[in-house]
Design an enzyme around this catalytic site. Structure first.
Site, PDB file in Angstrom:
ATOM      1  N   ILE A 139       7.885   1.012  13.960  1.00 52.57           N
ATOM      2  CA  ILE A 139       7.983   0.170  12.900  1.00 52.57           C
ATOM      3  C   ILE A 139       6.915   0.899  12.071  1.00 52.57           C
ATOM      4  O   ILE A 139       5.987   0.819  12.002  1.00 52.57           O
ATOM      5  CB  ILE A 139       7.443  -1.256  13.068  1.00 52.57           C
ATOM      6  N   PRO A 140       7.619   1.794  10.965  1.00 55.40           N
ATOM      7  CA  PRO A 140       6.741   2.781  10.356  1.00 55.40           C
ATOM      8  C   PRO A 140       5.960   2.343   8.922  1.00 55.40           C
ATOM      9  O   PRO A 140       6.393   2.643   7.752  1.00 55.40           O
ATOM     10  CB  PRO A 140       7.878   3.703   9.648  1.00 55.40           C
ATOM     11  N   CYS A 141       5.155   1.352   9.145  1.00 59.17           N
ATOM     12  CA  CYS A 141       4.124   1.094   7.997  1.00 59.17           C
ATOM     13  C   CYS A 141       3.376   1.925   7.493  1.00 59.17           C
ATOM     14  O   CYS A 141       3.121   2.162   6.401  1.00 59.17           O
ATOM     15  CB  CYS A 141       3.366  -0.280   8.665  1.00 59.17           C
ATOM     16  N   HIS A 142       3.476   3.206   8.185  1.00 56.46           N
ATOM     17  CA  HIS A 142       2.722   4.480   7.559  1.00 56.46           C
ATOM     18  C   HIS A 142       3.505   5.050   6.611  1.00 56.46           C
ATOM     19  O   HIS A 142       3.011   5.670   5.764  1.00 56.46           O
ATOM     20  CB  HIS A 142       2.416   5.527   8.722  1.00 56.46           C
ATOM     21  N   ARG A 143       4.731   4.640   6.213  1.00 57.40           N
ATOM     22  CA  ARG A 143       5.542   5.020   5.214  1.00 57.40           C
ATOM     23  C   ARG A 143       5.385   4.328   3.957  1.00 57.40           C
ATOM     24  O   ARG A 143       6.051   4.673   2.742  1.00 57.40           O
ATOM     25  CB  ARG A 143       7.140   5.155   5.429  1.00 57.40           C
TER      26      ARG A 143
END
Length: 182
Positions: A139-143
């Site tokens: 779940i790419p919260c880094h994006r």
């Protein structure tokens, strides 16, 4: 928390280029994937693993996660297929579902994410939901970055956030192959 799933959870460790991670899964789904040194990890693991039997080691779900993460870090995997259990509020689940729509190698702002869930004034709540994400990278919260282009925060640390963004950008760029002239 009520679960319709198995009450045995497996805690497995994974080595990555940017630090070891823990994967917590039952026989159906991944519940947590995070860096071993993340602040608050122990508390989140206790919340997820409350009232269940915890076994050290892997199972088929964590083995699948291990393979997907290896492929991701080698630059071969752009979309994860692992079965996930999102432990959070309805708002958080909505934010996380929208996060999974942000394309590999791309970024969005917190404001853009708030608009995508039809809550344009909730960008701070979106940031808080990102911070509560239990399934790092997949779940790419880094994006998600600030509207001004700065990185903003990241539970795994801003240095890792930059590394992940650089990794995805590099893996997304077409590679030039120069063949020798015959």
């Amino acid at each position: 928390m009520t679960r319709n799933h198995s009450s045995v959870f497996y805690v497995d460790s994974l080595q990555t280029p940017i630090r070891d991670m823990f994967a917590v899964a039952n026989k159906e789904s991944l519940y947590l994937l995070d860096f071993v040194d993340r602040l608050g990890l122990k508390h989140r693991m206790e919340m997820i693993c409350a009232d269940v039997q915890v076994v050290s080691g892997g199972n088929p779900v964590t083995a699948y996660i291990r393979k997907e993460m290896k492929d991701y870090f080698q630059g071969h995997l752009r979309k994860f297929q692992a079965p996930l259990y999102m432990h959070g509020t309805e708002f958080q689940k909505m934010v996380w579902s929208e996060l999974m729509k942000v394309p590999y190698g791309d970024t969005r702002s917190y404001l853009e994410q708030a608009r995508a869930i039809s809550k344009p004034t909730s960008f701070r709540a979106v940031a808080n939901a990102n911070a509560a994400n239990n399934i790092c990278i997949i779940i790419p919260c880094h994006r998600i970055i600030n509207s001004n282009g700065e990185l903003g925060g990241y539970g795994g640390g801003v240095v890792r956030k930059q590394w992940l963004l650089d990794h995805e950008k590099a893996a997304s760029e077409p590679h030039t192959c120069i063949l020798p002239v015959k």
